[in-house]
Design a protein around this motif. Sequence first.
Motif, PDB file in Angstrom:
ATOM      1  N   VAL A 114       0.837  -1.195   0.000  1.00  0.00           N
ATOM      2  CA  VAL A 114       0.000   0.000   0.000  1.00  0.00           C
ATOM      3  C   VAL A 114       0.877   1.251   0.000  1.00  0.00           C
ATOM      4  N   SER A 115       0.247   2.356  -0.375  1.00  0.00           N
ATOM      5  CA  SER A 115       0.923   3.647  -0.312  1.00  0.00           C
ATOM      6  C   SER A 115       0.133   4.540   0.628  1.00  0.00           C
ATOM      7  N   LEU A 116       0.741   5.620   1.045  1.00  0.00           N
ATOM      8  CA  LEU A 116       0.095   6.588   1.921  1.00  0.00           C
ATOM      9  C   LEU A 116       0.130   7.928   1.207  1.00  0.00           C
ATOM     10  N   ALA A 117      -1.032   8.475   0.887  1.00  0.00           N
ATOM     11  CA  ALA A 117      -1.131   9.764   0.203  1.00  0.00           C
ATOM     12  C   ALA A 117      -0.153   9.853  -0.974  1.00  0.00           C
ATOM     13  N   PRO A 118      -0.344   9.010  -2.004  1.00  0.00           N
ATOM     14  CA  PRO A 118       0.618   8.952  -3.100  1.00  0.00           C
ATOM     15  C   PRO A 118       0.760  10.251  -3.893  1.00  0.00           C
ATOM     16  N   GLY A 119      -0.157  11.182  -3.709  1.00  0.00           N
ATOM     17  CA  GLY A 119      -0.008  12.484  -4.354  1.00  0.00           C
ATOM     18  C   GLY A 119       1.122  13.305  -3.751  1.00  0.00           C
ATOM     19  N   TYR A 120       1.539  12.946  -2.524  1.00  0.00           N
ATOM     20  CA  TYR A 120       2.558  13.717  -1.812  1.00  0.00           C
ATOM     21  C   TYR A 120       3.730  12.899  -1.308  1.00  0.00           C
ATOM     22  N   PHE A 121       3.531  11.609  -1.096  1.00  0.00           N
ATOM     23  CA  PHE A 121       4.577  10.764  -0.528  1.00  0.00           C
ATOM     24  C   PHE A 121       4.971   9.679  -1.518  1.00  0.00           C
ATOM     25  N   SER A 122       6.255   9.336  -1.531  1.00  0.00           N
ATOM     26  CA  SER A 122       6.711   8.281  -2.436  1.00  0.00           C
ATOM     27  C   SER A 122       6.910   6.955  -1.713  1.00  0.00           C
ATOM     28  N   SER A 123       6.504   6.879  -0.455  1.00  0.00           N
ATOM     29  CA  SER A 123       6.780   5.663   0.318  1.00  0.00           C
ATOM     30  C   SER A 123       5.726   4.581   0.083  1.00  0.00           C
ATOM     31  N   ARG A 124       6.157   3.339   0.279  1.00  0.00           N
ATOM     32  CA  ARG A 124       5.280   2.178   0.156  1.00  0.00           C
ATOM     33  C   ARG A 124       5.486   1.273   1.372  1.00  0.00           C
ATOM     34  N   MET A 125       4.431   0.528   1.697  1.00  0.00           N
ATOM     35  CA  MET A 125       4.488  -0.375   2.843  1.00  0.00           C
ATOM     36  C   MET A 125       3.895  -1.720   2.448  1.00  0.00           C
ATOM     37  N   ASP A 126       4.609  -2.787   2.793  1.00  0.00           N
ATOM     38  CA  ASP A 126       4.109  -4.144   2.568  1.00  0.00           C
ATOM     39  C   ASP A 126       3.395  -4.614   3.830  1.00  0.00           C
ATOM     40  N   ILE A 127       2.169  -5.097   3.665  1.00  0.00           N
ATOM     41  CA  ILE A 127       1.389  -5.615   4.787  1.00  0.00           C
ATOM     42  C   ILE A 127       1.484  -7.142   4.772  1.00  0.00           C
ATOM     43  N   LEU A 128       1.854  -7.694   5.931  1.00  0.00           N
ATOM     44  CA  LEU A 128       2.034  -9.140   6.085  1.00  0.00           C
ATOM     45  C   LEU A 128       1.112  -9.669   7.175  1.00  0.00           C
ATOM     46  N   LEU A 129       0.610 -10.865   6.978  1.00  0.00           N
ATOM     47  CA  LEU A 129      -0.131 -11.570   8.015  1.00  0.00           C
ATOM     48  C   LEU A 129       0.833 -12.554   8.661  1.00  0.00           C
ATOM     49  N   ALA A 130       0.914 -12.537   9.994  1.00  0.00           N
ATOM     50  CA  ALA A 130       1.839 -13.420  10.725  1.00  0.00           C
ATOM     51  C   ALA A 130       1.047 -14.478  11.474  1.00  0.00           C
ATOM     52  N   SER A 163     -11.632   5.431  19.194  1.00  0.00           N
ATOM     53  CA  SER A 163     -11.027   6.719  18.820  1.00  0.00           C
ATOM     54  C   SER A 163      -9.507   6.648  18.772  1.00  0.00           C
ATOM     55  N   ASP A 164      -8.908   5.556  19.278  1.00  0.00           N
ATOM     56  CA  ASP A 164      -7.446   5.423  19.244  1.00  0.00           C
ATOM     57  C   ASP A 164      -6.997   4.379  18.212  1.00  0.00           C
ATOM     58  N   PHE A 165      -7.887   3.975  17.321  1.00  0.00           N
ATOM     59  CA  PHE A 165      -7.534   3.081  16.211  1.00  0.00           C
ATOM     60  C   PHE A 165      -7.911   3.811  14.925  1.00  0.00           C
ATOM     61  N   THR A 166      -7.020   4.714  14.497  1.00  0.00           N
ATOM     62  CA  THR A 166      -7.366   5.609  13.384  1.00  0.00           C
ATOM     63  C   THR A 166      -6.403   5.545  12.206  1.00  0.00           C
ATOM     64  N   GLU A 167      -5.247   4.942  12.385  1.00  0.00           N
ATOM     65  CA  GLU A 167      -4.270   4.976  11.295  1.00  0.00           C
ATOM     66  C   GLU A 167      -4.791   4.197  10.102  1.00  0.00           C
ATOM     67  N   SER A 168      -4.806   4.849   8.944  1.00  0.00           N
ATOM     68  CA  SER A 168      -5.395   4.246   7.747  1.00  0.00           C
ATOM     69  C   SER A 168      -4.682   2.956   7.342  1.00  0.00           C
ATOM     70  N   ARG A 169      -3.366   2.884   7.533  1.00  0.00           N
ATOM     71  CA  ARG A 169      -2.660   1.659   7.152  1.00  0.00           C
ATOM     72  C   ARG A 169      -3.041   0.499   8.062  1.00  0.00           C
ATOM     73  N   SER A 170      -3.245   0.763   9.344  1.00  0.00           N
ATOM     74  CA  SER A 170      -3.683  -0.300  10.267  1.00  0.00           C
ATOM     75  C   SER A 170      -5.098  -0.757   9.935  1.00  0.00           C
ATOM     76  N   ILE A 171      -5.972   0.191   9.606  1.00  0.00           N
ATOM     77  CA  ILE A 171      -7.343  -0.166   9.230  1.00  0.00           C
ATOM     78  C   ILE A 171      -7.323  -0.985   7.945  1.00  0.00           C
ATOM     79  N   SER A 172      -6.528  -0.560   6.968  1.00  0.00           N
ATOM     80  CA  SER A 172      -6.398  -1.329   5.717  1.00  0.00           C
ATOM     81  C   SER A 172      -5.874  -2.732   6.005  1.00  0.00           C
ATOM     82  N   ALA A 173      -4.844  -2.820   6.843  1.00  0.00           N
ATOM     83  CA  ALA A 173      -4.239  -4.116   7.175  1.00  0.00           C
ATOM     84  C   ALA A 173      -5.262  -5.033   7.848  1.00  0.00           C
ATOM     85  N   LEU A 174      -6.045  -4.469   8.751  1.00  0.00           N
ATOM     86  CA  LEU A 174      -7.068  -5.252   9.446  1.00  0.00           C
ATOM     87  C   LEU A 174      -8.079  -5.821   8.454  1.00  0.00           C
TER      88      LEU A 174
END
Length: 185
Positions: A114-130, A163-174
């Motif tokens: 996944v990417s985070l705000a690809p209009g502004y950031f060039s970073s990517r993150m791989d989501i893994l299930l353990a 209210s403390d589970f808001t990060e979009s990457r964590s929600i996507s991963a879930l």
Amino acid sequence: MDHAKEKPEILKAELVAESRLFKVESLHLKFSNGEERVYERMRGGGRGAVMVVPMLDDQTLLLVREYAAGTHSYELGFPKGLIDPGEDIFEAGNRELMEEAGFGARELIPLKQVSLAPGYFSSRMDILLARELYPEQREGDEPEPLEVIPWPLHDIDTLLARSDFTESRSISALLLAQKWLKEES
């Protein structure tokens, strides 16, 4: 439906600001219709990052509570971090899991990059299930011990409402993990 469009031509790329963690780059672009624009983006370090959704057992996720400087709050999420030089996503994911949650995994399954705000950031993150976790703690770079919280898989709606589970990457991963687990059963 993949609409292959010609990417804009980069006429000039210039570093305009830099900190210990971030590089801001100015891109002078020329689009296929002749229009020119200047965009700014945060350039990543090129190493990439990983996020791990740990399954303590078939019905229990592990979350970590960690300080988030961007929002000056404590957030629930999944173990994550940068990929160190020489590591692949699986080695990095297992290391982060050991450092942040005190477990290693015998099985790591790639879910999606996944990417985070690809209009502004060039970073990517791989989501893994353990899966097939075993206790193993390694020292990480966190300034304080992280709280590890087991969460029942059947109670995802309560987690999503917090209210403390808001990060979009964590929600996507879930949601990606939930989908994968449903398809496997």
